[in-house]
Design an enzyme around this catalytic site. Structure first.
Site, short mmCIF file in Angstrom:
data_model
loop_
_atom_site.label_atom_id
_atom_site.label_comp_id
_atom_site.label_asym_id
_atom_site.label_seq_id
_atom_site.Cartn_x
_atom_site.Cartn_y
_atom_site.Cartn_z
N LYS A 220 0.82 -1.22 0.00
CA LYS A 220 0.00 0.00 0.00
C LYS A 220 0.85 1.26 0.00
CE LYS A 220 -4.52 -1.58 0.96
NZ LYS A 220 -5.68 -1.73 1.80
N ARG A 254 -4.45 -9.86 4.08
CA ARG A 254 -4.67 -9.85 2.64
C ARG A 254 -3.36 -9.48 1.96
NH1 ARG A 254 -6.49 -6.45 -1.22
NH2 ARG A 254 -8.02 -7.24 -2.71
C1 7PJ Z 1 -8.41 -4.15 0.85
C2 7PJ Z 1 -9.42 -4.91 0.29
C3 7PJ Z 1 -8.22 -4.17 2.27
C4 7PJ Z 1 -10.06 -5.73 2.35
C5 7PJ Z 1 -8.39 -3.83 -1.26
C6 7PJ Z 1 -5.34 -3.11 -2.43
C7 7PJ Z 1 -6.54 -2.27 -2.64
N1 7PJ Z 1 -10.24 -5.71 1.03
N2 7PJ Z 1 -9.40 -4.71 -1.04
N3 7PJ Z 1 -9.08 -4.98 2.96
N4 7PJ Z 1 -7.76 -3.50 -0.13
N5 7PJ Z 1 -10.85 -6.50 3.11
O1 7PJ Z 1 -5.32 -4.29 -2.68
O2 7PJ Z 1 -4.32 -2.51 -2.01
O3 7PJ Z 1 -7.38 -3.50 2.86
S1 7PJ Z 1 -8.01 -3.24 -2.85
#
Ligand code: 7PJ
Length: 280
Positions: A220, A254
């Site tokens: 990020k 994630r």
């Molecule tokens: C997240 C997400 C997160 C959850 C994305 C990226 C942006 N879902 N989807 N938590 N971020 N639950 O992959 O950096 O932080 S998309």
């Protein structure tokens, strides 16, 4: 053990959620897995690398991203879910805000809904309840188009906690069982670096909500801003943040880089297990 439509998700130890973006424009891997064959291969590799669940998304939520029409999003994710569901032992999560995509994805074999909008889109709460699968509710301020335009909070931790508590209650009221609801503070979604750091510093407070916690920190932009690194250079820092988050209570991390992240989390689990043995 959480049942994801017949496939187990074991959160008795920290686990990795592998990210599969079937989009031409996601910020860290946009276009890499846009063809269904490549997407399927990548998902199988992430499962082999230790992912406990694969999160499949057909709409980028990076800051400034354009919305994708529902029919297009379904066309992107459903064939990949169908191709994977019999070949994967681990559950498939669908990363979407749209009720129609939730239904189509679960019909195709997804066993988990990851909604960065916390089921706030009209119809999403009922769709998720009808699907009967576990859900992740994430905090986002604004929408991806505008969320990074100078977001402000009095106390970001309190405000995110209050929001998640309210969404949790709404879900329970809609008939989603509490054990099937995971919460995510939503790093980078309507938050400055300073806000993200406050959330990290006080991450343990989210345990008060009584639900399993998901975090997404992988690659990020806070890493880029703090260390001056391009997206492709952020793996070691992503692992540092994953380890910190797990030590502060996160159960599901994630990540775009499953093998390396899983090795780090396994190391922590082994240390905690041994530590307990030695103390007794
Ligand atoms: C997240 C997400 C997160 C959850 C994305 C990226 C942006 N879902 N989807 N938590 N971020 N639950 O992959 O950096 O932080 S998309």
């Amino acid at each position: 053990m959480i049942d994801c439509k017949g496939k187990p998700l074991d959160l008795s130890r920290p686990q990795v959620m592998g990210v599969l973006n079937i989009t031409p424009d996601s910020f860290s891997d946009g276009g890499d897995f846009f063809s269904p064959e490549k997407a399927v291969q990548h998902a199988l590799q992430m499962a082999a690398d230790g992912a406990a669940i694969i999160d499949i998304g057909g709409e980028s939520t990076r800051p400034g991203a354009e919305p994708v029409p529902e029919a297009d999003e379904i066309r992107r994710v459903v064939p990949v879910i169908e191709a994977l569901q019999s070949r994967l032992e681990v559950p498939i999560s669908v990363d979407t805000q749209k009720p129609g995509v939730m239904r189509a994805a679960v019909q195709a074999g997804a066993g988990f809904i990851n909604d960065v909008n916390a089921l706030r889109e009209p119809g999403a709460l009922d769709a998720a309840a009808e699907c009967g699968v576990p859900v992740c509710l994430m905090h986002m301020r604004g929408d991806p188009g505008t969320m990074q335009d100078s977001p402000q909070y009095d106390d970001v931790v309190d405000e995110v906690k209050t929001f998640l508590q309210q969404r949790l209650s709404a879900c329970v009221q809609a008939g989603i069982r509490r054990e099937r609801i995971l919460l995510d503070p939503g790093f980078g979604f309507g938050k400055t670096v300073h806000h993200n750091m406050q959330l990290l510093a006080r991450l343990e407070e989210f345990d008060q909500l009584g639900q399993a916690m998901i975090v997404g920190l992988s690659r990020k932009s806070m890493i880029g801003e703090l260390l001056g690194l391009e997206v492709g250079e952020r793996l070691p820092a992503s692992i540092a943040l994953a380890v910190l988050a797990v030590e502060r209570g996160a159960r599901l991390v994630r990540s775009h880089d499953v093998a390396a992240t899983w090795q780090a989390l396994q190391m922590i689990t082994v240390l905690h297990d041994r530590h307990r043995e030695w103390e007794t």
